[in-house]
Design a protein around this motif. Structure first.
Motif, short mmCIF file in Angstrom:
data_model
loop_
_atom_site.label_atom_id
_atom_site.label_comp_id
_atom_site.label_asym_id
_atom_site.label_seq_id
_atom_site.Cartn_x
_atom_site.Cartn_y
_atom_site.Cartn_z
N ASP A 1 0.79 -1.19 -0.11
CA ASP A 1 0.01 0.13 -0.02
C ASP A 1 0.80 1.14 0.06
O ASP A 1 0.32 2.34 -0.29
CB ASP A 1 -0.93 0.16 1.16
CG ASP A 1 -2.01 -0.96 1.19
OD1 ASP A 1 -2.40 -1.66 0.00
OD2 ASP A 1 -2.50 -1.61 2.27
N VAL A 2 2.05 1.16 0.35
CA VAL A 2 2.87 2.24 0.51
C VAL A 2 3.70 2.35 -0.88
O VAL A 2 4.50 1.46 -1.10
CB VAL A 2 3.75 2.12 1.77
CG1 VAL A 2 5.00 3.38 1.71
CG2 VAL A 2 2.98 2.25 3.10
N GLU B 1 7.32 1.81 -0.88
CA GLU B 1 8.09 0.35 -0.45
C GLU B 1 8.23 -0.23 -1.90
O GLU B 1 9.01 -1.29 -2.06
CB GLU B 1 7.02 -0.47 0.20
CG GLU B 1 7.27 0.02 1.70
CD GLU B 1 8.66 -0.18 2.07
OE1 GLU B 1 9.40 -1.50 2.27
OE2 GLU B 1 9.28 0.76 2.81
#
Length: 66
Positions: free
Chosen positions: A39-40, A43
């Motif tokens: 979700d990030v 990352e």
């Protein structure tokens, strides 16, 4: 040089978008990182580097090319 994709889109959508404009021919889809991976978005870089390192059998690090 190997090219891949880092995107917040899921892989299938990314493939369709690039295929639509003929930009998919030189992409190594297996080492990319996609919206379903984390979700990030920051990352996704770490994920793609890990995949590229595993495929190449050697460590990878981010660097800027000009």
């Amino acid at each position: 040089m190997t090219q891949t994709v880092l995107t917040g889109n899921v892989r299938g959508v990314a493939e369709i978008k690039l295929q639509t404009f003929g930009l998919d021919h030189h992409i190594d889809w297996d080492i990319g990182a996609y919206g379903e991976d984390d979700d990030v978005r920051a990352e996704l870089v770490r994920i793609a580097l890990g995949r590229a390192a595993a495929k190449a059998g050697q460590p990878m690090s981010p660097r800027r090319r000009r």
